[in-house]
Design an enzyme around this catalytic site. Structure first.
Site, short mmCIF file in Angstrom:
data_model
loop_
_atom_site.label_atom_id
_atom_site.label_comp_id
_atom_site.label_asym_id
_atom_site.label_seq_id
_atom_site.Cartn_x
_atom_site.Cartn_y
_atom_site.Cartn_z
N CYS A 233 -0.01 15.57 -5.22
CA CYS A 233 -0.52 14.94 -6.44
C CYS A 233 -1.72 14.06 -6.14
O CYS A 233 -1.71 13.30 -5.16
CB CYS A 233 0.60 14.10 -7.08
SG CYS A 233 0.07 13.18 -8.53
N LYS B 54 0.86 -1.18 0.00
CA LYS B 54 0.00 0.00 0.00
C LYS B 54 0.90 1.23 0.00
O LYS B 54 1.87 1.29 0.74
CB LYS B 54 -0.88 0.00 1.25
CG LYS B 54 -1.92 1.10 1.26
CD LYS B 54 -2.67 1.18 2.57
CE LYS B 54 -3.48 -0.05 2.85
NZ LYS B 54 -4.28 0.03 4.06
N CYS C 272 2.86 17.44 -6.23
CA CYS C 272 2.37 17.73 -7.58
C CYS C 272 3.47 18.39 -8.41
O CYS C 272 4.19 19.26 -7.93
CB CYS C 272 1.17 18.68 -7.48
SG CYS C 272 0.55 19.21 -9.09
#
Length: 106
Positions: free
Chosen positions: A70, A53, A81
């Site tokens: 992001c 994960k 981002c």
């Protein structure tokens, strides 16, 4: 001669009807099978694929005045981002953008 034209027309209409019906059945079958196949597009194409994960945690005190994260999973600076969502949106018609966290102005 009218009878032969009528028979030809009836055969043509029947052939078109069978072809259209087969095409419609094929499209419906494809849609049914693609939904039932269990194959769904992945969001994460290549980031940390060895991890079970992908998780990131940040302390609020360490954020500074502003942090931009992001949400399209295409950033080369992930989890931050880098503007990759603009290209992703253009290519896919999606509308994803970044998560922006900033301190409240006093």
């Amino acid at each position: 001669s009218h009878m032969s034209v009528f028979c030809f027309t009836a055969e043509l209409v029947a052939a078109i009807g069978v072809t259209a019906g087969a095409t419609a059945a094929g499209i419906l079958l494809f849609q049914y099978l693609s939904k039932g196949s269990g194959v769904k597009p992945k969001v994460n194409l290549d980031l940390q694929k060895d991890d079970p994960k992908v998780v990131h945690a940040f302390d609020i005190e360490d954020l500074g005045d502003k942090a931009v994260y992001c949400r399209c999973w295409r950033s080369k600076k992930f989890p931050y981002c880098d503007g990759a969502h603009a290209k992703h949106n253009e290519e896919t018609g999606d509308n994803v953008g970044p998560l922006i966290m900033k301190r409240k102005e006093a």
